[in-house]
Each structure stands twice: as C-alpha cells, then as structure tokens.
Motif scaffolding. Structure first.
Motif, PDB file in Angstrom:
ATOM      1  N   GLU A 119      54.890   6.443 -48.510  1.00  0.00           N
ATOM      2  CA  GLU A 119      55.012   6.073 -47.090  1.00  0.00           C
ATOM      3  C   GLU A 119      55.398   4.599 -46.949  1.00  0.00           C
ATOM      4  O   GLU A 119      56.284   4.251 -46.163  1.00  0.00           O
ATOM      5  CB  GLU A 119      53.675   6.345 -46.375  1.00  0.00           C
ATOM      6  N   ILE A 120      54.750   3.739 -47.715  1.00  0.00           N
ATOM      7  CA  ILE A 120      55.057   2.300 -47.647  1.00  0.00           C
ATOM      8  C   ILE A 120      56.460   2.034 -48.173  1.00  0.00           C
ATOM      9  O   ILE A 120      57.227   1.268 -47.572  1.00  0.00           O
ATOM     10  CB  ILE A 120      54.028   1.482 -48.456  1.00  0.00           C
ATOM     11  N   PHE A 121      56.798   2.667 -49.287  1.00  0.00           N
ATOM     12  CA  PHE A 121      58.106   2.427 -49.899  1.00  0.00           C
ATOM     13  C   PHE A 121      59.236   2.836 -48.958  1.00  0.00           C
ATOM     14  O   PHE A 121      60.221   2.109 -48.803  1.00  0.00           O
ATOM     15  CB  PHE A 121      58.228   3.188 -51.217  1.00  0.00           C
ATOM     16  N   LEU A 122      59.094   3.982 -48.324  1.00  0.00           N
ATOM     17  CA  LEU A 122      60.166   4.509 -47.488  1.00  0.00           C
ATOM     18  C   LEU A 122      60.157   3.962 -46.066  1.00  0.00           C
ATOM     19  O   LEU A 122      61.214   3.810 -45.452  1.00  0.00           O
ATOM     20  CB  LEU A 122      60.096   6.036 -47.447  1.00  0.00           C
ATOM     21  N   LYS A 123      58.967   3.634 -45.548  1.00  0.00           N
ATOM     22  CA  LYS A 123      58.877   3.258 -44.132  1.00  0.00           C
ATOM     23  C   LYS A 123      58.267   1.885 -43.880  1.00  0.00           C
ATOM     24  O   LYS A 123      58.378   1.353 -42.776  1.00  0.00           O
ATOM     25  CB  LYS A 123      58.057   4.320 -43.371  1.00  0.00           C
ATOM     26  N   GLY A 124      57.611   1.313 -44.902  1.00  0.00           N
ATOM     27  CA  GLY A 124      56.925   0.043 -44.692  1.00  0.00           C
ATOM     28  C   GLY A 124      55.698   0.231 -43.814  1.00  0.00           C
ATOM     29  O   GLY A 124      55.183   1.345 -43.654  1.00  0.00           O
ATOM     30  N   ASN A 125      55.240  -0.853 -43.217  1.00  0.00           N
ATOM     31  CA  ASN A 125      54.102  -0.808 -42.297  1.00  0.00           C
ATOM     32  C   ASN A 125      54.368  -1.832 -41.201  1.00  0.00           C
ATOM     33  O   ASN A 125      54.127  -3.019 -41.374  1.00  0.00           O
ATOM     34  CB  ASN A 125      52.804  -1.127 -43.048  1.00  0.00           C
ATOM     35  N   THR A 126      54.913  -1.369 -40.105  1.00  0.00           N
ATOM     36  CA  THR A 126      55.330  -2.285 -39.033  1.00  0.00           C
ATOM     37  C   THR A 126      54.153  -3.046 -38.428  1.00  0.00           C
ATOM     38  O   THR A 126      54.306  -4.196 -38.028  1.00  0.00           O
ATOM     39  CB  THR A 126      56.064  -1.512 -37.926  1.00  0.00           C
ATOM     40  N   GLU A 127      52.989  -2.432 -38.380  1.00  0.00           N
ATOM     41  CA  GLU A 127      51.820  -3.098 -37.806  1.00  0.00           C
ATOM     42  C   GLU A 127      51.425  -4.331 -38.604  1.00  0.00           C
ATOM     43  O   GLU A 127      50.927  -5.313 -38.049  1.00  0.00           O
ATOM     44  CB  GLU A 127      50.638  -2.126 -37.732  1.00  0.00           C
ATOM     45  N   LYS A 128      51.657  -4.287 -39.926  1.00  0.00           N
ATOM     46  CA  LYS A 128      51.305  -5.416 -40.786  1.00  0.00           C
ATOM     47  C   LYS A 128      52.516  -6.277 -41.148  1.00  0.00           C
ATOM     48  O   LYS A 128      52.412  -7.219 -41.932  1.00  0.00           O
ATOM     49  CB  LYS A 128      50.629  -4.906 -42.061  1.00  0.00           C
ATOM     50  N   GLY A 129      53.667  -5.925 -40.609  1.00  0.00           N
ATOM     51  CA  GLY A 129      54.864  -6.701 -40.906  1.00  0.00           C
ATOM     52  C   GLY A 129      55.399  -6.491 -42.311  1.00  0.00           C
ATOM     53  O   GLY A 129      56.035  -7.383 -42.882  1.00  0.00           O
TER      54      GLY A 129
END
Length: 199
Positions: A119-129
């Motif tokens: 999930e992080i690799f493909l989409k990142g984490n917008t809430e944490k920048g």
C-alpha cells in the motif's frame, strides 16, 4: 584495407577478453566474498548486485572511492576496495553485475506486513506526506538508470538503508530520500522491506 579491418577486429576481441579477465579477477578476489559469486548474496549485511542498474552501481562505487558515502558499512568494507578502482574498472564491474540475473525468491514472511508495504509503495500515505515509492522506483521496483532496483533486495539491508537516509551519510541520495522517509515509522519501514524483498 581488409587486413587493417581484420587487425582492428582481432585487437578489439583481444582487449575485450583482457577486460573480461580483469573484471573476473576483481569480482573473484574483492567482491564475491560478500556479494556472492553471482551477485546474489543471501546475507542481510550486503546488497544483491545481480541485475542492479549499471549507472547506479557506477555512482555508488565512485561515492565509495571518493568517500562521500560514509555510512559504517561503507567505511568497513567498501571504501578501501573502491579506492583502488579506476573509472574503467568501475564501469566494467557495473556492466558485469547489471548483466547478471537476480534470483528473486518472492519470499513473504508476514502477509500483513506485505500488504501494508504494498500500500505504501504503490500509494504512499498522503496524511503523513509520504509519496508513493512507485513514482521513482517503478511498478516492479526495478528503478532505472541512477535509481536503484529494490526488487528482491534483502530486507535487513533495506532497513539499514532507511536508517542511513535519516543521516547525511549518503549525500548523493539523502536530500531526496530524507524528505521521503522522514515520516516513516518503524512499522512502515518493516512493511516496505517485507514487500520489497518479496518482489
């Protein structure tokens, strides 16, 4: 004219054989103990070099030689070796390792971590920048040119590099990677390492 062309061809073949032998000797005496004879080390201490991008290998070997990559393992293992390499030897080694076939075991040791890392690799984490890793490293984590392939890399090695990116010990990458990894917590680092080693 034909004799000249034949002479040039023989000379080129001879030089390529000489360069191949020199590269083989360096690999055997300097590289294989840590990175494996085929570049597919199983040790978490060292990176897998088989199939790594050629330009990236060149850049890292030069950083070791110039002592601009200063993390602890660089000082322990690579700076002394790289200090003796010429530009030509560095280019030949990079070409050699990039041509090898990486052995990807596609090993998933924790399915929950794997999915979180994916999930992080493909989409990142917008809430944490945190941006998606796929933007630079590609959908299959193979990178390109100066961007390293991360696919199938040993999880332990990846975790240590995440820690290094929080320092200035890899200045060629730190300015970019520091911004990307600074908001990753330990669970996210572990998840990314789990996902990437399984590629």
């Amino acid at each position: 004219m034909k004799k000249l062309l034949l002479s040039l061809l023989i000379s080129a073949i001879f030089m390529s054989v000489v360069y191949a032998k020199e590269t083989s000797d360096i690999v055997r005496t300097q590289c294989s103990t840590c990175h494996g004879a085929d570049g597919n080390t199983t040790s978490d201490l060292y990176p897998i070099l088989a199939g790594q991008n050629q330009e990236y290998i060149v850049n890292q070997l030069k950083a070791y030689r110039d002592k601009t990559r200063t993390n602890l393992n660089a000082q322990r293992f690579m700076q002394g070796i790289a200090s003796r390499l010429t530009d030509e030897e560095i280019n030949n080694l990079a070409q050699y390792y990039s041509s090898l076939k990486p052995i990807h075991k596609h090993r998933i040791t924790d399915a929950v971590k794997y999915e979180a890392g994916r999930e992080i690799f493909l989409k990142g984490n917008t809430e944490k920048g945190i941006p998606a890793c796929v933007a630079c490293h590609g959908e299959k984590a193979l990178g390109n040119q100066s961007i390293p392939s991360l696919a199938g890399q040993n999880a332990g090695y990846l975790k240590r590099q995440f820690a290094v990116f929080h320092t200035n010990e890899r200045p060629s990458a730190s300015s970019t990677m520091q911004q990307f990894v600074k908001n990753l917590d330990d669970m996210e680092v572990n998840a990314l390492a789990e996902y990437l080693q399984a590629q």
